[in-house]
Design a protein around this motif. Sequence first.
Motif, mmCIF file in Angstrom:
data_model
loop_
_atom_site.group_PDB
_atom_site.id
_atom_site.type_symbol
_atom_site.label_atom_id
_atom_site.label_comp_id
_atom_site.label_asym_id
_atom_site.label_seq_id
_atom_site.Cartn_x
_atom_site.Cartn_y
_atom_site.Cartn_z
ATOM 1 N N ILE A 59 3.371 5.621 -5.981
ATOM 2 C CA ILE A 59 3.095 5.563 -7.422
ATOM 3 C C ILE A 59 2.035 6.620 -7.780
ATOM 4 C CG2 ILE A 59 2.082 4.159 -9.272
ATOM 5 C CD1 ILE A 59 4.781 3.052 -8.702
ATOM 6 N N VAL A 60 1.002 6.712 -6.936
ATOM 7 C CA VAL A 60 -0.065 7.697 -7.165
ATOM 8 C C VAL A 60 0.526 9.112 -7.180
ATOM 9 C CG1 VAL A 60 -2.104 8.774 -6.106
ATOM 10 C CG2 VAL A 60 -1.960 6.286 -6.285
ATOM 11 N N ARG A 61 1.394 9.390 -6.206
ATOM 12 C CA ARG A 61 2.016 10.724 -6.127
ATOM 13 C C ARG A 61 2.886 11.006 -7.354
ATOM 14 N NH1 ARG A 61 4.752 10.830 -0.355
ATOM 15 N NH2 ARG A 61 2.973 10.355 0.959
ATOM 16 N N LEU A 62 3.627 9.984 -7.761
ATOM 17 C CA LEU A 62 4.512 10.145 -8.921
ATOM 18 C C LEU A 62 3.696 10.395 -10.188
ATOM 19 C CD1 LEU A 62 7.380 10.078 -10.069
ATOM 20 C CD2 LEU A 62 7.213 7.583 -10.199
ATOM 21 N N ARG A 63 2.588 9.679 -10.321
ATOM 22 C CA ARG A 63 1.735 9.871 -11.502
ATOM 23 C C ARG A 63 1.242 11.314 -11.606
ATOM 24 N NH1 ARG A 63 -1.583 4.291 -10.924
ATOM 25 N NH2 ARG A 63 -0.461 3.078 -12.497
ATOM 26 N N LYS A 64 0.936 11.907 -10.444
ATOM 27 C CA LYS A 64 0.452 13.296 -10.469
ATOM 28 C C LYS A 64 1.506 14.229 -11.053
ATOM 29 C CE LYS A 64 -2.991 13.013 -6.811
ATOM 30 N NZ LYS A 64 -3.136 12.940 -5.352
ATOM 31 N N LYS A 65 2.777 13.815 -10.956
ATOM 32 C CA LYS A 65 3.857 14.672 -11.455
ATOM 33 C C LYS A 65 4.208 14.396 -12.914
ATOM 34 C CE LYS A 65 5.781 15.413 -6.868
ATOM 35 N NZ LYS A 65 6.931 15.379 -5.959
ATOM 36 N N ILE A 66 3.957 13.160 -13.379
ATOM 37 C CA ILE A 66 4.412 12.844 -14.742
ATOM 38 C C ILE A 66 3.291 12.641 -15.767
ATOM 39 C CG2 ILE A 66 6.583 11.808 -13.915
ATOM 40 C CD1 ILE A 66 5.372 9.030 -14.553
ATOM 41 N N GLU A 67 2.080 12.357 -15.295
ATOM 42 C CA GLU A 67 0.988 12.058 -16.237
ATOM 43 C C GLU A 67 0.209 13.319 -16.611
ATOM 44 O OE1 GLU A 67 0.452 9.210 -17.621
ATOM 45 O OE2 GLU A 67 1.410 7.719 -16.341
ATOM 46 N N ALA A 68 -0.277 13.354 -17.857
ATOM 47 C CA ALA A 68 -1.164 14.448 -18.263
ATOM 48 C C ALA A 68 -2.462 14.346 -17.470
ATOM 49 C CB ALA A 68 -1.444 14.358 -19.761
ATOM 50 N N ASN A 69 -2.940 13.097 -17.266
ATOM 51 C CA ASN A 69 -4.128 12.854 -16.451
ATOM 52 C C ASN A 69 -3.826 11.663 -15.546
ATOM 53 O OD1 ASN A 69 -6.562 12.168 -15.332
ATOM 54 N ND2 ASN A 69 -7.643 11.821 -17.270
ATOM 55 N N ARG A 76 0.831 -1.205 0.000
ATOM 56 C CA ARG A 76 0.000 0.000 0.000
ATOM 57 C C ARG A 76 0.868 1.259 0.000
ATOM 58 N NH1 ARG A 76 -3.737 -0.101 4.716
ATOM 59 N NH2 ARG A 76 -3.649 2.148 4.425
ATOM 60 N N THR A 77 1.977 1.194 0.744
ATOM 61 C CA THR A 77 2.902 2.339 0.772
ATOM 62 C C THR A 77 3.465 2.581 -0.623
ATOM 63 O OG1 THR A 77 3.506 1.724 3.023
ATOM 64 C CG2 THR A 77 4.954 3.273 1.926
ATOM 65 N N LEU A 78 3.852 1.494 -1.291
ATOM 66 C CA LEU A 78 4.372 1.617 -2.648
ATOM 67 C C LEU A 78 3.321 2.249 -3.565
ATOM 68 C CD1 LEU A 78 6.404 1.024 -4.947
ATOM 69 C CD2 LEU A 78 5.340 -1.223 -5.161
ATOM 70 N N ASP A 79 2.112 1.732 -3.500
ATOM 71 C CA ASP A 79 1.045 2.228 -4.371
ATOM 72 C C ASP A 79 0.790 3.720 -4.150
ATOM 73 O OD1 ASP A 79 0.829 -0.290 -5.398
ATOM 74 O OD2 ASP A 79 -0.874 -0.884 -4.169
ATOM 75 N N MET A 80 0.910 4.134 -2.894
ATOM 76 C CA MET A 80 0.709 5.545 -2.560
ATOM 77 C C MET A 80 1.772 6.421 -3.251
ATOM 78 S SD MET A 80 0.808 7.115 1.271
ATOM 79 C CE MET A 80 2.590 7.138 1.348
#
Length: 229
Positions: free
Chosen positions: A199-209, A193-197
């Motif tokens: 990943i979510v934060r990283l996506r906010k920085k690299i993904e358009a959506n 769960r910590t890892l997934d959290m």
Amino acid sequence: MSKDIKILIVEDDENLRFLVVHRLKNEGYQVLEEGDGLAAVQTISTEKPDIVLLDWMLPGKEGSEVCEEVRKQGFEGLIIMMTAKAQDVDKIDAYQFGASDYVTKPFNMDVLVAMLESKVKFLLHADRSEIHRFGNMEHHPNIHTLFRDGKKIELTILENRILLYFLRNPNQVISREDLMLEVWGYNSDVNTRTLDMHIVRLRKKIEANADNPQLLQTVRGVGYRFNAG
């Protein structure tokens, strides 16, 4: 490789400090040592070591405070936090007080030495130039920074490690276990769960959506894959 590198070990456990100092001297480093935070601040400002191995829990001043204080004084060397619990790494990120990296205790001496070797290569300019380009972004792992259309985005220590691992293994399905081992270390007590959290934060920085990720995709039941295009 010239080992004209000065390392300060700040650790209040005398046995561990002795072992680390002994090993690093054998590896050819110039080694200094301190057992508490107050003395560490003094030694860092007078000796200006290249690398500081800094324990998280210290008498006198905690590692985080030492780190913050010497950064404010303008110290630019590498500061590697030594922490007993993988969970503390999240706190290291939360404080954002200027640590360059971390290692979890108990660590294997060979692992520590290998980590320092790679840091020394960076200090001696050999791989300062590692840059990964994808989409409209550039990742500069050595300065924990992502540039999107030339705009700077700061990455935490963990986000930096996660992204770098994906960029070095593009288009491959990476299991959560492999990723956790790579990012938190072999004796990690972190859960998925910590890892997934992160990943979510990283996506906010690299993904358009971030809700519909195109780059960092989940592979159901296994882990993740980074689409390098």
